[in-house]
Scaffold this motif. Structure first.
Motif, PDB file in Angstrom:
ATOM      1  N   GLN A 124       0.828  -1.207   0.000  1.00 61.15           N
ATOM      2  CA  GLN A 124       0.000   0.000   0.000  1.00 61.15           C
ATOM      3  C   GLN A 124       0.864   1.261   0.000  1.00 61.15           C
ATOM      4  O   GLN A 124       0.579   2.220  -0.721  1.00 61.15           O
ATOM      5  CB  GLN A 124      -0.936  -0.004   1.210  1.00 61.15           C
ATOM      6  N   GLU A 125       1.919   1.255   0.783  1.00 60.03           N
ATOM      7  CA  GLU A 125       2.827   2.409   0.800  1.00 60.03           C
ATOM      8  C   GLU A 125       3.456   2.611  -0.573  1.00 60.03           C
ATOM      9  O   GLU A 125       3.508   3.733  -1.091  1.00 60.03           O
ATOM     10  CB  GLU A 125       3.930   2.201   1.843  1.00 60.03           C
ATOM     11  N   GLY A 126       3.911   1.533  -1.181  1.00 56.71           N
ATOM     12  CA  GLY A 126       4.525   1.621  -2.501  1.00 56.71           C
ATOM     13  C   GLY A 126       3.553   2.123  -3.561  1.00 56.71           C
ATOM     14  O   GLY A 126       3.911   2.945  -4.414  1.00 56.71           O
ATOM     15  N   ALA A 127       2.323   1.636  -3.490  1.00 60.29           N
ATOM     16  CA  ALA A 127       1.304   2.088  -4.443  1.00 60.29           C
ATOM     17  C   ALA A 127       1.025   3.576  -4.238  1.00 60.29           C
ATOM     18  O   ALA A 127       0.872   4.319  -5.217  1.00 60.29           O
ATOM     19  CB  ALA A 127       0.026   1.277  -4.272  1.00 60.29           C
ATOM     20  N   GLY A 128       0.971   3.996  -2.995  1.00 59.02           N
ATOM     21  CA  GLY A 128       0.757   5.423  -2.715  1.00 59.02           C
ATOM     22  C   GLY A 128       1.874   6.280  -3.269  1.00 59.02           C
ATOM     23  O   GLY A 128       1.639   7.346  -3.831  1.00 59.02           O
ATOM     24  N   LYS A 129       3.113   5.804  -3.109  1.00 58.53           N
ATOM     25  CA  LYS A 129       4.259   6.549  -3.656  1.00 58.53           C
ATOM     26  C   LYS A 129       4.180   6.606  -5.175  1.00 58.53           C
ATOM     27  O   LYS A 129       4.464   7.634  -5.787  1.00 58.53           O
ATOM     28  CB  LYS A 129       5.575   5.887  -3.248  1.00 58.53           C
ATOM     29  N   LEU A 130       3.800   5.476  -5.769  1.00 56.54           N
ATOM     30  CA  LEU A 130       3.757   5.378  -7.219  1.00 56.54           C
ATOM     31  C   LEU A 130       2.777   6.380  -7.831  1.00 56.54           C
ATOM     32  O   LEU A 130       3.080   7.009  -8.840  1.00 56.54           O
ATOM     33  CB  LEU A 130       3.375   3.949  -7.635  1.00 56.54           C
ATOM     34  N   VAL A 131       1.627   6.535  -7.195  1.00 58.90           N
ATOM     35  CA  VAL A 131       0.617   7.445  -7.746  1.00 58.90           C
ATOM     36  C   VAL A 131       0.644   8.823  -7.089  1.00 58.90           C
ATOM     37  O   VAL A 131      -0.159   9.695  -7.424  1.00 58.90           O
ATOM     38  CB  VAL A 131      -0.810   6.839  -7.646  1.00 58.90           C
ATOM     39  N   GLY A 132       1.554   9.018  -6.134  1.00 60.10           N
ATOM     40  CA  GLY A 132       1.680  10.319  -5.488  1.00 60.10           C
ATOM     41  C   GLY A 132       0.578  10.609  -4.478  1.00 60.10           C
ATOM     42  O   GLY A 132       0.225  11.756  -4.262  1.00 60.10           O
ATOM     43  N   ASN A 133       0.054   9.566  -3.847  1.00 59.88           N
ATOM     44  CA  ASN A 133      -1.017   9.727  -2.882  1.00 59.88           C
ATOM     45  C   ASN A 133      -0.442   9.574  -1.472  1.00 59.88           C
ATOM     46  O   ASN A 133      -0.203   8.473  -0.992  1.00 59.88           O
ATOM     47  CB  ASN A 133      -2.115   8.689  -3.149  1.00 59.88           C
ATOM     48  N   LYS A 134      -0.211  10.706  -0.811  1.00 60.68           N
ATOM     49  CA  LYS A 134       0.401  10.707   0.527  1.00 60.68           C
ATOM     50  C   LYS A 134      -0.481   9.990   1.552  1.00 60.68           C
ATOM     51  O   LYS A 134       0.023   9.372   2.482  1.00 60.68           O
ATOM     52  CB  LYS A 134       0.669  12.139   0.991  1.00 60.68           C
ATOM     53  N   GLU A 135      -1.797  10.079   1.402  1.00 60.79           N
ATOM     54  CA  GLU A 135      -2.712   9.426   2.342  1.00 60.79           C
ATOM     55  C   GLU A 135      -2.545   7.901   2.285  1.00 60.79           C
ATOM     56  O   GLU A 135      -2.495   7.233   3.323  1.00 60.79           O
ATOM     57  CB  GLU A 135      -4.156   9.811   2.038  1.00 60.79           C
ATOM     58  N   GLN A 136      -2.447   7.367   1.078  1.00 54.74           N
ATOM     59  CA  GLN A 136      -2.254   5.921   0.942  1.00 54.74           C
ATOM     60  C   GLN A 136      -0.881   5.491   1.466  1.00 54.74           C
ATOM     61  O   GLN A 136      -0.748   4.426   2.074  1.00 54.74           O
ATOM     62  CB  GLN A 136      -2.430   5.473  -0.515  1.00 54.74           C
ATOM     63  N   GLU A 137       0.124   6.316   1.233  1.00 57.13           N
ATOM     64  CA  GLU A 137       1.456   6.037   1.788  1.00 57.13           C
ATOM     65  C   GLU A 137       1.384   5.938   3.305  1.00 57.13           C
ATOM     66  O   GLU A 137       1.905   5.003   3.911  1.00 57.13           O
ATOM     67  CB  GLU A 137       2.440   7.158   1.431  1.00 57.13           C
ATOM     68  N   ALA A 138       0.725   6.929   3.912  1.00 58.95           N
ATOM     69  CA  ALA A 138       0.613   6.961   5.372  1.00 58.95           C
ATOM     70  C   ALA A 138      -0.174   5.768   5.895  1.00 58.95           C
ATOM     71  O   ALA A 138       0.201   5.159   6.906  1.00 58.95           O
ATOM     72  CB  ALA A 138      -0.052   8.264   5.813  1.00 58.95           C
ATOM     73  N   LYS A 139      -1.255   5.410   5.211  1.00 54.24           N
ATOM     74  CA  LYS A 139      -2.033   4.239   5.624  1.00 54.24           C
ATOM     75  C   LYS A 139      -1.192   2.972   5.527  1.00 54.24           C
ATOM     76  O   LYS A 139      -1.287   2.083   6.376  1.00 54.24           O
ATOM     77  CB  LYS A 139      -3.288   4.099   4.771  1.00 54.24           C
ATOM     78  N   GLY A 140      -0.370   2.895   4.499  1.00 53.42           N
ATOM     79  CA  GLY A 140       0.508   1.740   4.338  1.00 53.42           C
ATOM     80  C   GLY A 140       1.533   1.649   5.454  1.00 53.42           C
ATOM     81  O   GLY A 140       1.786   0.565   5.994  1.00 53.42           O
ATOM     82  N   ILE A 141       2.096   2.775   5.817  1.00 50.59           N
ATOM     83  CA  ILE A 141       3.072   2.797   6.918  1.00 50.59           C
ATOM     84  C   ILE A 141       2.389   2.404   8.227  1.00 50.59           C
ATOM     85  O   ILE A 141       2.930   1.621   9.011  1.00 50.59           O
ATOM     86  CB  ILE A 141       3.743   4.188   7.018  1.00 50.59           C
ATOM     87  N   HIS A 142       1.196   2.934   8.438  1.00 46.19           N
ATOM     88  CA  HIS A 142       0.436   2.594   9.646  1.00 46.19           C
ATOM     89  C   HIS A 142       0.156   1.094   9.698  1.00 46.19           C
ATOM     90  O   HIS A 142       0.292   0.458  10.753  1.00 46.19           O
ATOM     91  CB  HIS A 142      -0.869   3.393   9.664  1.00 46.19           C
ATOM     92  N   LYS A 143      -0.230   0.523   8.575  1.00 46.30           N
ATOM     93  CA  LYS A 143      -0.518  -0.912   8.515  1.00 46.30           C
ATOM     94  C   LYS A 143       0.746  -1.726   8.809  1.00 46.30           C
ATOM     95  O   LYS A 143       0.690  -2.766   9.468  1.00 46.30           O
ATOM     96  CB  LYS A 143      -1.082  -1.270   7.144  1.00 46.30           C
ATOM     97  N   GLN A 144       1.891  -1.239   8.341  1.00 47.16           N
ATOM     98  CA  GLN A 144       3.152  -1.935   8.619  1.00 47.16           C
ATOM     99  C   GLN A 144       3.455  -1.945  10.115  1.00 47.16           C
ATOM    100  O   GLN A 144       3.871  -2.960  10.669  1.00 47.16           O
ATOM    101  CB  GLN A 144       4.302  -1.260   7.886  1.00 47.16           C
ATOM    102  N   VAL A 145       3.234  -0.806  10.762  1.00 47.06           N
ATOM    103  CA  VAL A 145       3.478  -0.705  12.203  1.00 47.06           C
ATOM    104  C   VAL A 145       2.554  -1.672  12.953  1.00 47.06           C
ATOM    105  O   VAL A 145       2.993  -2.392  13.854  1.00 47.06           O
ATOM    106  CB  VAL A 145       3.291   0.749  12.699  1.00 47.06           C
ATOM    107  N   GLU A 146       1.285  -1.697  12.568  1.00 48.33           N
ATOM    108  CA  GLU A 146       0.344  -2.627  13.200  1.00 48.33           C
ATOM    109  C   GLU A 146       0.791  -4.074  12.993  1.00 48.33           C
ATOM    110  O   GLU A 146       0.732  -4.883  13.915  1.00 48.33           O
ATOM    111  CB  GLU A 146      -1.053  -2.457  12.612  1.00 48.33           C
ATOM    112  N   GLY A 147       1.211  -4.375  11.784  1.00 48.96           N
ATOM    113  CA  GLY A 147       1.645  -5.731  11.468  1.00 48.96           C
ATOM    114  C   GLY A 147       2.862  -6.150  12.278  1.00 48.96           C
ATOM    115  O   GLY A 147       2.921  -7.259  12.804  1.00 48.96           O
ATOM    116  N   LYS A 148       3.820  -5.256  12.378  1.00 49.69           N
ATOM    117  CA  LYS A 148       5.031  -5.568  13.149  1.00 49.69           C
ATOM    118  C   LYS A 148       4.699  -5.764  14.628  1.00 49.69           C
ATOM    119  O   LYS A 148       5.241  -6.654  15.278  1.00 49.69           O
ATOM    120  CB  LYS A 148       6.077  -4.475  12.961  1.00 49.69           C
ATOM    121  N   ALA A 149       3.789  -4.950  15.146  1.00 51.36           N
ATOM    122  CA  ALA A 149       3.383  -5.079  16.553  1.00 51.36           C
ATOM    123  C   ALA A 149       2.673  -6.412  16.778  1.00 51.36           C
ATOM    124  O   ALA A 149       2.941  -7.107  17.770  1.00 51.36           O
ATOM    125  CB  ALA A 149       2.480  -3.922  16.949  1.00 51.36           C
ATOM    126  N   GLU A 150       1.798  -6.777  15.864  1.00 52.31           N
ATOM    127  CA  GLU A 150       1.084  -8.049  16.011  1.00 52.31           C
ATOM    128  C   GLU A 150       2.033  -9.237  15.906  1.00 52.31           C
ATOM    129  O   GLU A 150       1.913 -10.210  16.643  1.00 52.31           O
ATOM    130  CB  GLU A 150      -0.021  -8.165  14.969  1.00 52.31           C
TER     131      GLU A 150
END
Length: 68
Positions: free
Chosen positions: A18-44
């Motif tokens: 999701q972060e990569g897709a956000g970067k690819l299309v220039g969507n900062k919101e999707q980048e941020a959501k992707g980073i957030h999801k990564q943090v959640e995943g690492k915590a879990e």
């Protein structure tokens, strides 16, 4: 490997995509959501790791008690 480790790893990977897709299309919101999801995943995943350590320690105590 337990459920938390599997789900955490999956969330981390999905977040990277999701972060990569956000970067690819220039969507900062999707980048941020992707980073957030990564943090959640690492915590879990870490929660799952802790559960594994506790289960292993519990089994070691049982094994030691049975040897006595």
């Amino acid at each position: 490997m337990n459920k938390n480790q599997v789900q955490g790893t999956a969330k981390d990977i999905a977040g990277k995509i999701q972060e990569g897709a956000g970067k690819l299309v220039g969507n900062k919101e999707q980048e941020a959501k992707g980073i957030h999801k990564q943090v959640e995943g690492k915590a879990e995943k870490r929660l799952g790791d802790v559960k594994e350590v506790v289960a292993d320690a519990k089994q070691a105590v049982k094994d030691a008690a049975h040897k006595r």
